[in-house]
Scaffold this motif. Structure first.
Motif, PDB file in Angstrom:
ATOM      1  N   ARG A  45       0.271   9.284  -2.671  1.00 14.45           N
ATOM      2  CA  ARG A  45      -0.236   8.257  -3.248  1.00 14.45           C
ATOM      3  C   ARG A  45      -0.454   8.139  -4.595  1.00 14.45           C
ATOM      4  N   LEU A  48       3.077   6.753  -5.672  1.00 13.42           N
ATOM      5  CA  LEU A  48       3.144   5.187  -5.794  1.00 13.42           C
ATOM      6  C   LEU A  48       2.364   4.699  -6.663  1.00 13.42           C
ATOM      7  N   LEU A  50      -1.086   4.363  -6.131  1.00 13.72           N
ATOM      8  CA  LEU A  50      -2.099   3.924  -5.505  1.00 13.72           C
ATOM      9  C   LEU A  50      -3.221   4.635  -6.275  1.00 13.72           C
ATOM     10  N   ARG A  77       7.670   0.569  -7.717  1.00 16.10           N
ATOM     11  CA  ARG A  77       7.502   0.708  -6.318  1.00 16.10           C
ATOM     12  C   ARG A  77       8.695   0.044  -5.453  1.00 16.10           C
ATOM     13  N   MET A  82       7.972   4.175   1.578  1.00 12.27           N
ATOM     14  CA  MET A  82       6.725   4.928   1.817  1.00 12.27           C
ATOM     15  C   MET A  82       6.644   4.849   3.401  1.00 12.27           C
TER      16      MET A  82
END
Ligand SMILES: Nc1ncnc2c1ncn2[C@@H]1O[C@H](COP(=O)(O)OP(=O)(O)OP(=O)(O)O)[C@@H](O)[C@H]1O
Ligand SMILES: [Mg+2]
Lengths: 254, 253
Positions: A45, A48, A50, A77, A82
């Motif tokens: 995460r 990415l 996030l 991204r 993912m």
């Protein structure tokens, strides 16, 4: 090239990752092993964007993404694929629409591209052995099938980095093996750097170039598959049982 | 006391977060223009499919209003104005409120539950991972669709109110409808058409907000839904009163 340098992360006051350092080169797969809650998904995460690291650096091709602005992160991204732990398929869309999602949402909409997208979607589903599910809804699939569809959804845009969060959990041995082969093919022929999180040791050995052993957010050991092979045979078993692994050698964390 | 301050702080922070969210998700519809299909599909599933329940409840709301109003009016010898009284009530208050409450129950709850389960199933993160903005993708179309469709629904609801009232009215039908037309003054109609825009916008932004902020698994989804519904109801009645004051200030009683 993916790289973590002394990354710390916590949810509120609860520390989740402590001083995590590792790197994955091109055409390499890093397997992350660790018990439940040890912070494996958290690492993905962070990559990415996030969630944001509290301190330390995360580098992608030498660029520090912790300094990225929103727009740069969005572009990055698109180079990352993912596969989420439970697949995270969009359950209001068919399997085919899920797999084609990236293409449809990024400019391949409309009748002009219809055939093109459908061909590509079929090809991807074939790759994961699920061609017949094209018009099904995600809730008609088993857990293992969902994860394979999720893999196809990411592979369709040919990312440079692949992040797999337990993609083989709940698959039968034969499917496991073919998925691992796929991971290896993708790595080889598309020069992809991958991170592969799993609990399954057979799969781990099948895909790994490097290993990262994680316990309670700390790197317990990291090194190449070859180095790990030279350790006593029960190293990984003892690792999962939470034993103190003295004299592990390699690059064992303090 | 400390606990109270903490709670108050949370509420203030939450309000700020909500304000940012609601304006951002609306503005994204302009900076990243919506496709017509996004709005139409949502307007259909969220709005048009709510029409039957709105007509049904609107009918009975109008009916029960007339039941007691005509008795009251008769006592003052003003029963002849029944159509007008019920018309003004329907256009200004009853229609917009019935629509807002039905949309809260049917649509607000559904949005919060849908986005909430997408959130806990990592689908929201998947949208981000696939290079999109989840607010733009999930919230913006719903916000615009509901904002634009709820005035349309309100028009139908007002008609249902009037028909419901007419069924039990003991005045002459011609007189009832003639009087009802008198409600169509701009000062009533403008109020009746403006409110639903605000209600639709509030319902959609609140529901999307609580849905996308869902945490703690399945229990979190339940929480998100009930918070969304309660917050919508509160905001509807408070903003209704505020807008009432504003319109009276603008046009007089
Ligand atoms: N949204 C969250 N809020 C608070 N804490 C969280 C949240 N998500 C994860 N955590 C905590 O962070 C820690 C690491 O979580 P993570 O999901 O990375 O574990 P994991 O290694 O992927 O485990 P698993 O094998 O079960 O998937 C856990 O202790 C978990 O309790
Ligand atoms: Mg995990």
């Amino acid at each position: 090239m993916l790289e973590f340098r002394n990354v710390d992360f916590s949810y509120g006051r609860q520390p989740v990752l402590k001083d995590v350092t590792f790197s994955v080169a091109k055409r390499e797969t890093l397997v992350i092993l660790g018990g439940s809650g040890s912070g494996k998904s958290t690492i993905l995460r962070l990559l990415l964007g996030l969630i944001e690291a509290d301190s330390g650096n995360i580098l992608v091709d030498g660029q520090d993404i912790t300094q990225y602005r929103h727009a740069e992160m969005v572009e990055l991204r698109k180079k990352m694929g993912m596969v989420f732990q439970e697949g995270a398929l969009f359950d209001s869309l068919t399997v085919g629409e899920n797999v084609g999602y990236f293409l449809l949402e990024h400019g391949f909409r409309g009748r002009k591209h219809g055939v093109e997208v459908e061909e590509k979607v079929r090809e991807m589903l074939k790759l994961v052995g699920l061609e017949h599910t094209l018009d099904m809804m995600p809730d008609e699939l088993s857990g293992g099938m969902r994860r394979r569809v999720a893999t196809a959804r990411s592979l369709i845009y040919e990312p440079e980095f692949m992040l797999y969060d337990e993609p083989t959990t709940g698959l039968d041995p034969a499917t496991c093996e073919s998925l691992c082969d796929l991971v290896n093919d993708v790595k080889r022929y598309r020069a992809v750097s991958s991170i592969f999180v799993t609990h399954n040791l057979d799969d781990a050995w099948r895909v790994a170039d490097h290993f990262l052993l994680l316990r309670q957010g700390r790197v317990l050991w990291s090194g190449t598959a070859g180095e790990l092979r030279e350790r006593p045979e029960d190293t990984l078993r003892r690792f999962f049982q939470g034993e103190v692994l003295e004299g592990l050698g390699g690059r064992q964390a303090p | 006391m400390n606990g109270f301050l903490k709670k108050a702080r949370q509420v203030v922070l939450g309000l700020g977060d909500f304000a940012t969210f609601s304006f951002r998700s609306t503005a994204l519809g302009i900076t990243h223009p919506l496709r017509l299909s996004e709005v139409v599909e949502n307007a259909y599933t969220l709005g048009i499919q709510s029409l039957p329940v709105i007509l049904f409840t609107g009918f009975f709301a109008g009916l029960s209003n007339v039941l007691f109003l005509q008795g009251e009016l008769e006592q003052y010898g003003a029963k002849i104005t029944l159509g007008r009284v019920i018309g003004v009530t329907a256009v200004r208050e009853l229609g917009p409120l019935v629509v807002a409450l039905m949309l809260t129950g049917r649509v607000g709850a559904a949005i919060a539950a849908e986005l909430g389960s997408m959130k806990i199933g990592n689908q929201v993160d998947a949208i981000t991972a696939l290079g999109q903005d989840p607010e733009r993708k999930l919230a913006t179309p719903r916000v615009w669709a509901l904002t634009l469709i709820s005035p349309v629904l309100t028009v139908f609801c007002v008609l249902a109110n009037l028909v419901g009232g007419w069924v039990v009215a003991t005045v002459d039908s011609g007189m009832y409808w003639y009087q009802a037309q008198m409600a169509l003054y701009w000062r009533h109609v403008s109020s009746g058409l403006f409110k639903p825009f605000v209600f639709g916008w509030l319902i959609a932004t609140v529901a999307c907000y609580f849905g996308l902020r869902t945490e703690n698994g399945v229990r979190g989804v339940g929480n998100a839904v009930s918070r969304a519904v309660v917050t919508c109801c509160i905001l509807i009645f408070v903003s209704n009163a505020l807008m009432g004051l504003i319109f009276i200030a603008l046009y007089g009683l």
